[in-house]
Design an enzyme around this catalytic site. Structure first.
Site, PDB file in Angstrom:
ATOM      1  N   ASP A  60      29.401-100.382  11.787  1.00 32.23           N
ATOM      2  CA  ASP A  60      30.800-100.755  11.986  1.00 32.23           C
ATOM      3  C   ASP A  60      31.689 -99.544  11.689  1.00 32.23           C
ATOM      4  O   ASP A  60      32.629 -99.617  10.898  1.00 32.23           O
ATOM      5  CB  ASP A  60      31.168-101.951  11.095  1.00 32.23           C
ATOM      6  N   HIS A 103      34.225-106.409   1.603  1.00 32.65           N
ATOM      7  CA  HIS A 103      32.803-106.626   1.881  1.00 32.65           C
ATOM      8  C   HIS A 103      32.047-105.324   1.638  1.00 32.65           C
ATOM      9  O   HIS A 103      32.657-104.274   1.409  1.00 32.65           O
ATOM     10  CB  HIS A 103      32.595-107.075   3.327  1.00 32.65           C
ATOM     11  N   ARG A 197      43.958 -96.878   1.353  1.00 35.90           N
ATOM     12  CA  ARG A 197      44.263 -97.942   2.301  1.00 35.90           C
ATOM     13  C   ARG A 197      43.325 -99.101   2.001  1.00 35.90           C
ATOM     14  O   ARG A 197      42.104 -98.958   2.054  1.00 35.90           O
ATOM     15  CB  ARG A 197      44.061 -97.482   3.743  1.00 35.90           C
ATOM     16  N   ASP A 199      41.519-101.985   3.090  1.00 37.48           N
ATOM     17  CA  ASP A 199      41.051-102.629   4.311  1.00 37.48           C
ATOM     18  C   ASP A 199      41.025-104.143   4.101  1.00 37.48           C
ATOM     19  O   ASP A 199      40.607-104.624   3.039  1.00 37.48           O
ATOM     20  CB  ASP A 199      39.644-102.112   4.641  1.00 37.48           C
ATOM     21  N   GLU A 239      46.289-103.263   4.645  1.00 39.48           N
ATOM     22  CA  GLU A 239      46.134-103.835   5.989  1.00 39.48           C
ATOM     23  C   GLU A 239      46.372-105.333   5.858  1.00 39.48           C
ATOM     24  O   GLU A 239      45.498-106.078   5.408  1.00 39.48           O
ATOM     25  CB  GLU A 239      44.735-103.557   6.543  1.00 39.48           C
ATOM     26  N   HIS A 304      42.681 -97.428  15.199  1.00 43.89           N
ATOM     27  CA  HIS A 304      41.244 -97.347  15.486  1.00 43.89           C
ATOM     28  C   HIS A 304      40.649 -98.698  15.869  1.00 43.89           C
ATOM     29  O   HIS A 304      39.462 -98.775  16.175  1.00 43.89           O
ATOM     30  CB  HIS A 304      40.508 -96.781  14.270  1.00 43.89           C
ATOM     31  N   ASP A 305      41.465 -99.751  15.824  1.00 41.26           N
ATOM     32  CA  ASP A 305      41.011-101.088  16.184  1.00 41.26           C
ATOM     33  C   ASP A 305      41.649-101.511  17.508  1.00 41.26           C
ATOM     34  O   ASP A 305      42.238-100.713  18.213  1.00 41.26           O
ATOM     35  CB  ASP A 305      41.358-102.077  15.070  1.00 41.26           C
TER      36      ASP A 305
END
Length: 542
Positions: A60, A103, A197, A199, A239, A304-305
């Site tokens: 990922d 995660h 950042r 996530d 985020e 980036h998403d």
């Protein structure tokens, strides 16, 4: 040192594996980023955001972290990171890194120990169930994952994963997990990062509250306090894709997040671009709550998403998709588009520049995605979000100057065909071409850094009865700024009638206008199709 440095920063986002390959093994690395810091600073950026470089199976793009305290050998080692931080500091660049705490990778030693032994101390580091609850969140990746619960044969239980099945959720209600997180934070603080950042911050909060975000906000207070006691200038950038009315919960009373990625403004900005009508963006700005004194939004065009269009109405979502991603292969996760900015705007440079002028005029801190400043496109042959994660196009030599490795050794192929091919779209070409997108954005960035009113003042949307015109005014301690952009292709005639204005002095424009310079009040001036004009204001003395 300025404790609120982030409020007048320009952030450049880099995917380390795709930026520059210093050791020519086909994979971008930290040394490669270090070699290109001069380019980033020269663009006008003052901060660098690095996506994950930790030890990872890389299923990922590195967000599947196998060890937060190790740098993946493909990207370098600790000495490489220290050198990057050292040289960034010498250039006046602050470095923000990812803190992926929602995660881990399923290959993390915590998860491997947890699944093998129900009595392991690590078992409660994750979230398990004999049967998944009947009501829970839908998967973040519909069409890829059918559920956020997966069965583990070894553990003989289901484990929760909000994202991919190979990314089990951490139990952030467990104090032992929080102590592990503190170790990670201290380590990177000591190395000298300027920010983290967070996530999936909204999911983190919910997990910390055992399913209740309201009960989980204490985690943000704890992280802010823990960091402030050690490095008070270090920021937390979250985020957080929630309605603006909930922003206050994430900022707290200047004691939770410092910055928040404003997905709401991003979505309505693209609706405005699709309609060539500034009102959706203006309405979204006016719907923002008053932020705490040290809080700040972070804004971007593309990241980036995917371009996430959730929370727009179905009709609004269709409008954006019809304009910017009509082909099925451009769609992703039933909610957005997997495209780069330049291709969404059909490589129309004036329109792309206008979009950046709007971005730079928004309240908050602008973020530039690597490659967007030269007009890179996407590779739709790659799966999911990897379409927008391709090697940086530095020049017209083999592999776009990204790496001297054989082409088949590259982590991802360079874009070699079509209008966005590297032989046509690259940094070297942009640097020598008059009025290239790179030059326009660099000029904007430098002008924006001088606009202190945006970071320290108040803003007001001007209603000029011209739907295509986005106009915003900033005021700070007697200084004022006016920023105007035309979202439509047709030239517009603008009139400014604020009674306290005595003079407008042009600061930046898409071109040299015939009546550029000082304007009388009421000010009447033209703005080209997809044009923009910024002015400093001389105000009447009260």
């Amino acid at each position: 040192m300025d404790s609120d440095w982030y409020k007048n920063a320009i952030i450049y986002q880099v995917d380390t594996p795709y930026f520059f390959d210093a050791n020519n093994d086909g994979i971008g690395d930290l040394s490669g980023v270090t070699k290109r810091l001069d380019y980033i600073r020269g663009l006008g950026c003052t901060a660098l955001w690095l996506t994950p470089f930790y030890l990872t199976p890389f299923r990922d793009a590195g967000y599947d972290v196998q060890d937060h305290l190790q740098i993946d050998p493909r990207f370098g080692d600790v000495a490489d990171m220290v050198l990057l931080l050292e040289q960034a500091e010498e250039l006046g660049l602050r470095v923000i890194i990812e803190l992926v705490l929602q995660h881990t990778s399923s290959e993390h030693h915590w998860f491997q120990a947890a699944r093998k032994d129900p009595h392991s101390v690590y078992r409660d580091y994750y979230i398990w169930a004999d049967e998944p609850p009947k009501k829970d969140d839908p998967p973040m990746f519909p069409g890829v994952e059918s559920s956020i619960w997966s069965w583990d044969d070894t553990a003989q239980q289901f484990y929760r994963h909000m994202f991919y099945h190979h990314e089990p959720d951490l139990n952030l209600a467990n104090p032992k997990v929080i102590r592990e997180i503190e170790r990670v934070i201290v380590y990177w603080l000591r190395l000298g990062v300027s920010g983290f950042r967070l996530d999936a911050a909204s999911h983190m909060v919910k997990q910390a509250g055992k399913g209740s975000a309201k009960k989980g906000f204490g985690l943000l207070n704890h992280l802010r306090d823990f960091i402030a006691n050690r490095r008070p200038e270090t920021i937390l950038l979250g985020e957080v894709d929630v309605p603006p009315r909930q922003y206050q919960d994430y900022f707290g009373d200047n004691d939770r997040l410092n910055m928040l990625l404003s997905f709401s403004l991003n979505k309505f900005m693209f609706l405005a671009f699709a309609r060539q009508d500034a009102r959706p963006l203006a309405n979204a700005l006016e719907a923002l709550p008053t932020l705490p004194s040290r809080a700040c939004l972070a804004n971007w065009l593309r990241n980036h998403d995917e371009l996430d269009l959730d929370n727009l109405s179905p009709a609004e979502k269709r409008e954006v998709i019809n304009v910017f991603g009509p082909a099925e292969e451009m769609h992703i996760y039933q909610r957005g588009l997997r495209r780069r900015l330049a291709s969404m705007f059909d490589n129309d440079m004036p329109r792309i520049a206008m979009a950046y002028a709007v971005l730079f005029s928004l309240p908050g801190t602008p973020i530039i995605r690597y490659g967007d400043e030269i007009g890179m496109g996407e590779n739709l042959a790659l799966d999911e979000r990897n379409a927008v994660r391709t090697p940086m196009q530095w020049n017209a030599t083999a592999n776009a100057g990204f790496s001297q490795a054989p082409g088949d050794k590259l982590l991802t192929p360079v874009i070699s065909k079509g209008p966005y091919r590297y032989r046509q779209v690259n940094v070297s070409h942009s640097q020598i071409k008059d009025r290239s997108l790179l030059h326009l954005i660099s000029k904007m960035a430098r002008a924006r850094l001088g606009c202190k009113e945006i970071g320290s003042g108040t803003c007001r949307i001007l209603n000029l009865n011209l739907p295509a015109i986005f106009a915003i005014r900033y005021d700070s301690d007697g200084d004022a700024l006016l920023m105007v952009a035309n979202l439509a292709s047709k030239k517009q005639q603008v009139e400014i009638n604020d009674p306290d204005i005595r003079l407008l002095t042009e600061l930046l424009a898409d071109t040299e206008y015939a009546k550029s310079g000082m304007l009388n009040i009421p000010a009447r001036f033209a703005v080209n199709g997809y044009g923009y004009r910024w002015f400093t204001l001389t105000l009447a003395r009260s």
